[in-house]
Design an enzyme around this catalytic site. Structure first.
Site, PDB file in Angstrom:
ATOM      1  N   ASP B  45       8.883  -5.794   8.694  1.00  0.00           N
ATOM      2  CA  ASP B  45       8.318  -4.875   9.763  1.00  0.00           C
ATOM      3  C   ASP B  45       8.747  -3.216   9.946  1.00  0.00           C
ATOM      4  O   ASP B  45       9.687  -3.372  10.018  1.00  0.00           O
ATOM      5  CB  ASP B  45       8.364  -5.480  11.371  1.00  0.00           C
ATOM      6  CG  ASP B  45       8.195  -7.068  11.343  1.00  0.00           C
ATOM      7  OD1 ASP B  45       7.626  -7.586  10.273  1.00  0.00           O
ATOM      8  OD2 ASP B  45       8.485  -7.631  12.351  1.00  0.00           O
ATOM      9  N   GLN B  63      12.762  -3.289   9.327  1.00  0.00           N
ATOM     10  CA  GLN B  63      13.400  -4.496   9.133  1.00  0.00           C
ATOM     11  C   GLN B  63      14.176  -4.485   7.621  1.00  0.00           C
ATOM     12  O   GLN B  63      13.397  -4.536   6.649  1.00  0.00           O
ATOM     13  CB  GLN B  63      12.782  -5.797   9.123  1.00  0.00           C
ATOM     14  CG  GLN B  63      12.413  -5.797  10.838  1.00  0.00           C
ATOM     15  CD  GLN B  63      13.471  -6.349  11.682  1.00  0.00           C
ATOM     16  OE1 GLN B  63      14.132  -7.378  11.668  1.00  0.00           O
ATOM     17  NE2 GLN B  63      14.063  -5.370  12.568  1.00  0.00           N
ATOM     18  N   SER B 106      12.968  -6.695  15.261  1.00  0.00           N
ATOM     19  CA  SER B 106      11.960  -5.407  15.359  1.00  0.00           C
ATOM     20  C   SER B 106      12.074  -4.906  16.887  1.00  0.00           C
ATOM     21  O   SER B 106      12.448  -5.731  17.677  1.00  0.00           O
ATOM     22  CB  SER B 106      10.533  -6.010  15.019  1.00  0.00           C
ATOM     23  OG  SER B 106      10.332  -6.345  13.766  1.00  0.00           O
ATOM     24  N   ASP B 174      10.488  -8.418  19.654  1.00  0.00           N
ATOM     25  CA  ASP B 174       9.480  -7.123  19.393  1.00  0.00           C
ATOM     26  C   ASP B 174       9.121  -6.424  20.311  1.00  0.00           C
ATOM     27  O   ASP B 174       8.125  -6.176  20.568  1.00  0.00           O
ATOM     28  CB  ASP B 174       8.411  -8.002  18.491  1.00  0.00           C
ATOM     29  CG  ASP B 174       8.723  -8.802  17.387  1.00  0.00           C
ATOM     30  OD1 ASP B 174       9.830  -8.654  16.886  1.00  0.00           O
ATOM     31  OD2 ASP B 174       7.923  -9.750  16.978  1.00  0.00           O
ATOM     32  N   GLU B 226       3.451 -11.998  17.559  1.00  0.00           N
ATOM     33  CA  GLU B 226       4.515 -11.321  17.142  1.00  0.00           C
ATOM     34  C   GLU B 226       4.058  -9.909  17.282  1.00  0.00           C
ATOM     35  O   GLU B 226       2.844  -9.636  17.381  1.00  0.00           O
ATOM     36  CB  GLU B 226       5.096 -11.311  15.865  1.00  0.00           C
ATOM     37  CG  GLU B 226       5.867 -12.894  15.577  1.00  0.00           C
ATOM     38  CD  GLU B 226       6.620 -12.942  14.142  1.00  0.00           C
ATOM     39  OE1 GLU B 226       6.091 -12.385  13.400  1.00  0.00           O
ATOM     40  OE2 GLU B 226       7.424 -13.597  14.363  1.00  0.00           O
ATOM     41  N   TRP B 321       3.807 -12.961   4.516  1.00  0.00           N
ATOM     42  CA  TRP B 321       4.896 -13.801   4.633  1.00  0.00           C
ATOM     43  C   TRP B 321       4.897 -15.122   3.653  1.00  0.00           C
ATOM     44  O   TRP B 321       5.798 -15.598   3.248  1.00  0.00           O
ATOM     45  CB  TRP B 321       5.450 -14.284   6.129  1.00  0.00           C
ATOM     46  CG  TRP B 321       6.085 -13.202   6.855  1.00  0.00           C
ATOM     47  CD1 TRP B 321       5.646 -12.790   8.014  1.00  0.00           C
ATOM     48  CD2 TRP B 321       7.481 -12.953   6.646  1.00  0.00           C
ATOM     49  NE1 TRP B 321       6.529 -11.731   8.486  1.00  0.00           N
ATOM     50  CE2 TRP B 321       7.697 -11.917   7.510  1.00  0.00           C
ATOM     51  CE3 TRP B 321       8.458 -13.194   5.784  1.00  0.00           C
ATOM     52  CZ2 TRP B 321       8.896 -11.217   7.710  1.00  0.00           C
ATOM     53  CZ3 TRP B 321       9.709 -12.733   5.720  1.00  0.00           C
ATOM     54  CH2 TRP B 321       9.838 -11.627   6.662  1.00  0.00           C
TER      55      TRP B 321
END
Lengths: 546, 546
Positions: B45, B63, B106, B174, B226, B321
């Site tokens: 991220d 990240q 994040s 996040d 997220e 992902w």
């Protein structure tokens, strides 16, 4: 693909399937056995689904071009009937458009038991007083027509006051009518497609309609809304419900909407919302949306009117507008999904949240089928040294089902391991043609790959997505590391339906192998050791009884 | 693929690209030129995006696993800076987790100009008072930490009162913080991921946070929520707005949420809602959801804090992902999207409806690039007899852009015609590797096929969807039959970004060719006659200036 065959069983030899009367063209083959297809011509949306309680007969109509195997006008209501919801007898087309540049577009049928419409007299059994409400599409408008049948749904007479409902629009279609017991009125949901509105109308008599409300701009919009429908469900028993409960009864309503084109998966799909309907307004419990079938080939869901047990049964069109006119079948195009029974469940969407979810159960009358031997397998762990390969009987003809229950040890693989359990369903005459299905631990998802075939359409059509996936939640958490997953699959010559965790999620996808190349080998293997335990793996071949 | 070359131009020969310092492993090649990648290790991220107005420098954090090219703990905030938003200088990691089994997950950065936090003294220029708000992930919990920088964002000091915000949860992450001018408070959006909640908190000082509201169970849920974010936009000028307007000003707010896994396309995507934010609650205008980028490789969008012109600029992680840990790059994995400028527009979603939509414009500083000759083409109609084939310079290195504007005559093809306009972007050293892009009239959609390559990952990974599509609306209706469509594309060695109709819709997808096989041939052809007219087709190669 190298597979080590450690178990190879010969299936019992049974008679071959009922002969299928169709012309076989180039690659135009592999007509499904228990998924309804028209004998000739083009089919799209399911229409007018109802149950005749007198004859104990299920009626299914469909958007039908009898003149060609691509969509085109004039468009009719084709018709088929079934005693068992598994095999269908095609009947003559039931509703025709008034002109050749026009279409008898999608709609529904109700049973007007009490003759609210005045169309019937005592000559028609109350259980057979079928009234169709459908969209008449012309180059200038879409309006809602009604027609009634005095012969049990085989032929229809147009109401002389048609259109029963018009809105000065070319984008006003797909009426689905139900009887709302509480308000003692007929309720129509109908799409004002390009306004992103599902309009709700009420009527005492099916002829005069009052606009009650609009459900608008909610969920996924795509290009337009189509094929709405309201269905009533029993809410699941729950001491700690995660959804608003109704103080007066334990019912919930679902509103189904199909969107096309522009579904995020590509093309066509059906979404739904769960909430309450008070006779005028549908209000969802939450403003989130769910997709009913996560595959590429399930659209335009419609549910039956008047099911004998009061449960909700429906059918989707098993294709996708992005490629439906090109699929290599001939002289017919498109099949339906299996009939599905829908119910509500609280679904474990992730470890912290349950969501009220529609569960889908395939309806198959096994009395209509003959079976080969059932192959089954269980073991402690399943690793890279013990792949399975089942050779099935050559005398069956492309209809198989399987149940696979497995556990995954989440601590036994690394982030860069492709930790897959792969199931290969392999063609008999050409083993380069196979479906690859499976789970992978890092993605925590189930994959479906229909790209391994010699059929030109699949190789060339860029809209025919070959790889799909389902975000797959465990059916059960065994401990902090080990989770159980279940999948039931049925492959019927060119359509594969997968039901995860007893139907919490579904993915329906067509596939195309060359003519006569039916699945007769089933292989199972893993890419990592120590991760997978097979609790159950059963495969059986089936065919239609003669 | 048979192409008749009627135009073949040699590009001007320029110096080859800036050397890329990376190890080339097996298939681990083709590092993008103007899409940020870490020199070594794993990236996911975007984090902490902010603009330093003193240094006129853009900061981008991410990240980062510096120890491996797959995700893993300990996870850091990597860091890169840019003067031009096109090329990036990687810096040392900026924030480290406190323990090796943990992660600096994040979060975001604000500029605390007025020192509300009390972290700063006069030694730190007000324009550089960077405060990071991020999630500290341990095996037991996720809490929100704050850290501040007195050196312009290169190193950070943890607040001694951390965590600044906790919730007794392992799924609370996040945080994205903005300054809300109207209420003179800091506003945090943060995901209670598995509860499907975006919690909104306010603070006067970045240390003490008050829960104001939750945005919950709306749109697409996937497995979890997220990376939320609130951004303020100017509403488009409209005499006849299709959305609720604010009587006091002409602003609108968007709430962005990323979902993973379980996006309908498969895996990861970013959705958004447009509405109003009053300092405590975000209320969408309508309960529908939109997907910001329709491709497979755009996730975890974050927008910059403190852009110099007040406009909204953001970056997504250009991976998914479902397969991010397997993509064939080495010793690095993942790139960002281009920086995009976001604005609001009224989008013609279908002939009857406009919808308020986020428009995306790629930010490219062309002063950082050298160019080859621009190939361009226009003609009256484009048919099966005049395919185009451009051979580009071999001395460029895999960065090209194109503009394609075409009209489609909807009356000139039948339902069973595959009425395509196909653009092939073909590799130099191996022409079996190519991207096929294009429009097809019956689907009225744009397709993207990234499956034609010899790279094993692409051939084998069943989650790497090779065929994507975008439901493509016309940029202009010329008459009842003829519509205009526009697409801008940029291909940067292994990432393709497509912007339709000046950015009304976007699709970002990675692709993988074998090492050093860069696109140097561009072919355009149609499958039908009389349908397509090319209004503009321009292609140019680009490379980084030395």
């Amino acid at each position: 693909m190298k597979l080590l065959s450690i178990i190879t069983l010969a299936a019992a030899t049974l008679a071959s399937a009922t002969p299928i009367e169709l012309k076989y063209g180039n690659e135009s083959i592999n007509r499904p056995l228990i998924h309804m297809t028209p004998s000739y011509g083009w089919m799209n949306d399911p229409n007018g689904l109802w149950y005749d309680a007198k004859e104990k007969l299920w009626h299914y109509y469909f958007q039908y071009n009898p003149n060609d195997s691509v969509w085109g006008l004039p468009l009719y209501w084709g018709h088929a009937t079934s005693k068992n919801l598994t095999t269908w007898d095609q009947q003559d087309a039931a509703i025709a458009p008034l002109k050749n540049d026009s279409g008898a577009y999608s709609g529904s049928i109700v049973v007007d038991v009490n003759n609210t419409s005045g169309f019937f007299d005592n000559a028609t059994d109350p259980r057979q007083r079928a009234v169709a409400i459908w969209t008449y599409n012309t180059p200038d408008s879409e309006t809602q027509y009604i027609s009634y049948s005095t012969d049990g749904g085989y032929t229809f007479i147009n109401y002389d006051g048609n259109p029963a409902l018009s809105n000065n629009s070319t984008q006003f279609r797909d009426p689905k009518v139900i009887w709302h017991e509480e308000s003692q009125k007929w309720i129509m949901t109908v799409a004002k497609s390009q306004e992103f509105k599902i309009a709700i109308y009420s009527s005492p008599n099916l002829k005069n309609w009052t606009h009650e409300s609009d459900f608008t701009k909610e969920g996924l919009l795509g290009f337009q809304y189509e094929c709405p429908g309201l269905s009533k469900f029993s809410a699941p028993q729950s001491d700690n419900a995660t959804y608003p409960t109704n103080s007066t009864d334990s019912t919930k309503w679902a509103l189904f909407i199909s969107i096309n084109p522009g579904s995020p998966q590509g093309g066509s799909s059906t979404e739904y919302f769960i909430g309450d309907f008070n006779g005028t307004h549908f209000v969802p419990d939450f403003p989130y949306t769910s997709i009913l079938d996560l595959g590429r080939d399930f659209y335009a869901l419609q549910n039956f009117y008047n099911s004998p047990d009061g449960e909700v049964y429906g059918i989707g069109w098993a294709s996708n507008w992005m490629y439906s006119n090109y699929v290599p079948t001939d002289p017919w195009r498109s099949s339906t999904s299996l009939v599905r029974k829908f119910s509500l469940e609280e679904f474990q969407a992730n470890p912290e949240s349950k969501l009220l979810n529609i569960k889908s159960t395939p309806v198959i009358d096994y009395d209509t089928l003959n079976f080969g031997e059932t192959f089954s397998y269980e073991n402690e762990t399943f690793d890279t040294n013990n792949s399975l390969s089942y050779d099935l009987s050559k005398n069956f003809d492309g209809l198989i089902e399987f149940n696979l229950t497995y556990t995954v040890n989440g601590s036994a693989f690394g982030k860069s391991d492709f930790a897959d359990l792969s199931l290969y369903l392999i063609g008999d005459s050409n083993s380069d043609e196979y479906l690859r299905l499976g789970f992978e631990g890092n993605a925590a998802a189930f994959f479906i790959d229909r790209g391994n075939t010699d059929v030109e359409f699949v190789k060339e059509n860029p809209f025919f997505t070959t790889r799909m996936s389902v975000n797959n939640q465990p059916s059960r958490y065994i401990d902090s590391e080990i989770s159980q997953y279940k999948v039931y699959g049925i492959a019927d010559r060119n359509i594969l339906e997968l039901y995860f965790n007893d139907g919490s999620q579904v993915s329906t996808n067509t596939y195309f192998f060359t003519g006569g190349n039916f699945i007769t080998e089933v292989d199972l293997e893993v890419g990592v050791d120590g991760v997978y335990q097979i609790e159950e793996f059963k495969v059986r071949q089936m065919t239609l009884k003669l």
